[in-house]
Motif scaffolding. Structure first.
Motif, PDB file in Angstrom:
ATOM      1  N   ARG A  46      24.255 -30.860 -36.194  1.00 16.34           N
ATOM      2  CA  ARG A  46      23.843 -31.445 -37.475  1.00 16.34           C
ATOM      3  C   ARG A  46      23.761 -30.439 -38.624  1.00 16.34           C
ATOM      4  O   ARG A  46      23.746 -30.847 -39.789  1.00 16.34           O
ATOM      5  N   HIS A  47      23.691 -29.144 -38.330  1.00 18.60           N
ATOM      6  CA  HIS A  47      23.441 -28.188 -39.407  1.00 18.60           C
ATOM      7  C   HIS A  47      24.386 -26.981 -39.401  1.00 18.60           C
ATOM      8  O   HIS A  47      24.230 -26.094 -40.240  1.00 18.60           O
ATOM      9  N   ALA A  48      25.335 -26.930 -38.483  1.00 17.87           N
ATOM     10  CA  ALA A  48      26.282 -25.817 -38.466  1.00 17.87           C
ATOM     11  C   ALA A  48      27.278 -25.948 -39.623  1.00 17.87           C
ATOM     12  O   ALA A  48      27.532 -27.046 -40.143  1.00 17.87           O
ATOM     13  N   GLU A  49      27.836 -24.816 -40.015  1.00 17.90           N
ATOM     14  CA  GLU A  49      28.829 -24.778 -41.085  1.00 17.90           C
ATOM     15  C   GLU A  49      29.680 -23.529 -40.889  1.00 17.90           C
ATOM     16  O   GLU A  49      29.149 -22.470 -40.524  1.00 17.90           O
ATOM     17  N   PRO A  50      30.986 -23.610 -41.103  1.00 18.74           N
ATOM     18  CA  PRO A  50      31.817 -22.415 -40.968  1.00 18.74           C
ATOM     19  C   PRO A  50      31.298 -21.274 -41.845  1.00 18.74           C
ATOM     20  O   PRO A  50      30.956 -21.480 -43.016  1.00 18.74           O
ATOM     21  N   GLY A  51      31.210 -20.091 -41.267  1.00 19.46           N
ATOM     22  CA  GLY A  51      30.711 -18.927 -41.993  1.00 19.46           C
ATOM     23  C   GLY A  51      29.227 -18.705 -41.856  1.00 19.46           C
ATOM     24  O   GLY A  51      28.729 -17.623 -42.192  1.00 19.46           O
ATOM     25  N   LEU A  52      28.489 -19.703 -41.354  1.00 20.31           N
ATOM     26  CA  LEU A  52      27.061 -19.548 -41.087  1.00 20.31           C
ATOM     27  C   LEU A  52      26.871 -19.315 -39.591  1.00 20.31           C
ATOM     28  O   LEU A  52      27.380 -20.075 -38.767  1.00 20.31           O
ATOM     29  N   HIS A  53      26.136 -18.269 -39.252  1.00 16.59           N
ATOM     30  CA  HIS A  53      25.948 -17.870 -37.857  1.00 16.59           C
ATOM     31  C   HIS A  53      24.512 -18.143 -37.426  1.00 16.59           C
ATOM     32  O   HIS A  53      23.562 -17.815 -38.154  1.00 16.59           O
ATOM     33  N   PHE A  54      24.347 -18.741 -36.240  1.00 22.36           N
ATOM     34  CA  PHE A  54      23.002 -18.949 -35.684  1.00 22.36           C
ATOM     35  C   PHE A  54      22.464 -17.590 -35.227  1.00 22.36           C
ATOM     36  O   PHE A  54      22.788 -17.094 -34.156  1.00 22.36           O
ATOM     37  N   ALA A  55      21.625 -16.995 -36.064  1.00 20.26           N
ATOM     38  CA  ALA A  55      21.097 -15.656 -35.795  1.00 20.26           C
ATOM     39  C   ALA A  55      19.778 -15.686 -35.033  1.00 20.26           C
ATOM     40  O   ALA A  55      19.430 -14.708 -34.368  1.00 20.26           O
ATOM     41  N   ARG A  56      19.035 -16.783 -35.149  1.00 22.06           N
ATOM     42  CA  ARG A  56      17.763 -16.873 -34.414  1.00 22.06           C
ATOM     43  C   ARG A  56      17.507 -18.305 -33.994  1.00 22.06           C
ATOM     44  O   ARG A  56      17.789 -19.247 -34.754  1.00 22.06           O
ATOM     45  N   LEU A  57      16.951 -18.454 -32.794  1.00 27.46           N
ATOM     46  CA  LEU A  57      16.465 -19.735 -32.294  1.00 27.46           C
ATOM     47  C   LEU A  57      15.124 -19.503 -31.628  1.00 27.46           C
ATOM     48  O   LEU A  57      15.020 -18.733 -30.671  1.00 27.46           O
ATOM     49  N   THR A  58      14.087 -20.150 -32.138  1.00 27.58           N
ATOM     50  CA  THR A  58      12.766 -20.108 -31.515  1.00 27.58           C
ATOM     51  C   THR A  58      12.466 -21.476 -30.921  1.00 27.58           C
ATOM     52  O   THR A  58      12.573 -22.490 -31.614  1.00 27.58           O
ATOM     53  N   VAL A  59      12.108 -21.495 -29.657  1.00 29.38           N
ATOM     54  CA  VAL A  59      11.803 -22.740 -28.943  1.00 29.38           C
ATOM     55  C   VAL A  59      10.363 -22.673 -28.447  1.00 29.38           C
ATOM     56  O   VAL A  59       9.995 -21.751 -27.708  1.00 29.38           O
ATOM     57  N   ASP A  60       9.542 -23.629 -28.859  1.00 31.63           N
ATOM     58  CA  ASP A  60       8.154 -23.736 -28.396  1.00 31.63           C
ATOM     59  C   ASP A  60       8.072 -24.822 -27.334  1.00 31.63           C
ATOM     60  O   ASP A  60       8.435 -25.973 -27.588  1.00 31.63           O
ATOM     61  N   LEU A  61       7.591 -24.450 -26.152  1.00 32.44           N
ATOM     62  CA  LEU A  61       7.480 -25.376 -25.020  1.00 32.44           C
ATOM     63  C   LEU A  61       5.994 -25.539 -24.701  1.00 32.44           C
ATOM     64  O   LEU A  61       5.444 -24.867 -23.836  1.00 32.44           O
ATOM     65  N   PHE A  62       5.344 -26.447 -25.412  1.00 31.55           N
ATOM     66  CA  PHE A  62       3.888 -26.508 -25.328  1.00 31.55           C
ATOM     67  C   PHE A  62       3.360 -27.697 -24.535  1.00 31.55           C
ATOM     68  O   PHE A  62       2.153 -27.891 -24.417  1.00 31.55           O
ATOM     69  N   ARG A  63       4.260 -28.486 -23.952  1.00 29.34           N
ATOM     70  CA  ARG A  63       3.790 -29.626 -23.157  1.00 29.34           C
ATOM     71  C   ARG A  63       4.793 -29.936 -22.060  1.00 29.34           C
ATOM     72  O   ARG A  63       5.989 -30.031 -22.321  1.00 29.34           O
TER      73      ARG A  63
END
Length: 266
Positions: A46-63
């Motif tokens: 839904r949010h990727a675009e050519p030239g934009l790189h996924f540099a960080r992903l934070t995942v919270d698993l609280f339940r």
């Protein structure tokens, strides 16, 4: 189980888990690594675009959640010229069970010059044979090659490769592969000789580049704990060299993976 059996089937807005989507803590509990993978997939779709790189992903698993249908909703937080930030919320009929945040950075020209600190490529040869069968305890539904024994002195090292699609027959992208492998930072950095005494509450994956192959290597490079709270870090590799890092926080749990049955408390 078919070699193409996906972990989830898409039915409308819901993602219905297969039996092998369970984790090691309980036979009816969704595996946290898959939730991170679903968040990464939704954010990328839904949010990727050519030239934009996924540099960080934070995942919270609280339940914790049983094997219930999952929904993933995303929202765009910031859309600038060089940075894009998007969030994801992961839910079941029982409510919100996790969330994620991604930072995408605009790629450009690499600065020249020497760097004072550079993470070296590791010396683990990529596996050329199928992984050995695991006959005791929970069997990972992915290919796993252990370069070191659990809890042995020194950095823990593994190679990983996904065996099944995440959702239906949708191909796994390099970003989703990295997100799935990143959850292994917790057992690798927190394991003890007698089992895993910490369960992670989150993980933060940072990537300078995406993996170029299906194989992803994870090497533990740090652990600190006190008062039942731990933080661990790993370096993430592909067959060409290091690609990024992952940091986790974890809380002490009395149920060691593969030693007892039961569910951990988050």
């Amino acid at each position: 189980m078919s070699s193409t059996s996906a972990f989830f089937a898409r039915k409308g807005d819901e993602l219905v888990p297969s039996p092998h989507a369970r984790g090691p803590w309980s036979p009816d509990m969704l595996h946290g690594r898959l939730l991170g993978g679903l968040a990464a997939q939704a954010l990328e779709q839904r949010h990727a675009e050519p030239g934009l790189h996924f540099a960080r992903l934070t995942v919270d698993l609280f339940r914790n959640s049983p094997l219930l249908p999952v929904t993933v909703e995303t929202s765009l937080v910031r859309d600038g010229r060089r940075i894009r930030v998007a969030d994801a919320v992961i839910s079941t009929e029982q409510g919100v069970i996790g969330r994620a945040s991604a930072v995408l950075l605009r790629q450009g020209e690499q600065p020249e010059g020497e760097r004072s600190i550079v993470t070296p490529a590791w010396d683990e040869t990529p596996p050329s044979e199928p992984p050995p069968d695991q006959t005791v305890g929970w069997k990972p539904p992915f290919d796993l090659w252990r370069a070191t024994e659990w809890g042995a002195p020194g950095p823990g090292r593994v190679w990983m490769r996904e065996r099944y699609p995440l959702v239906d027959d949708e191909p796994l992208t390099p970003f989703v592969r990295a997100a799935l492998a990143a959850d292994f930072a917790s057992p690798l950095s927190n394991v003890q000789p007698d089992g895993l005494r910490f369960i992670n509450a989150d993980y933060t994956l940072t990537l300078a580049r995406l993996p170029e192959t299906e194989l992803v290597g994870v090497e533990s490079t740090g652990h600190v704990s006190a008062g039942g709270i731990a933080t661990g870090q790993v370096t993430v590799h592909d067959t060409a060299g290091p690609i990024g890092f992952c940091v986790v926080t974890a809380v002490a749990n009395t149920l060691a993976m593969g030693h007892q049955n039961g569910t951990p408390g988050r």
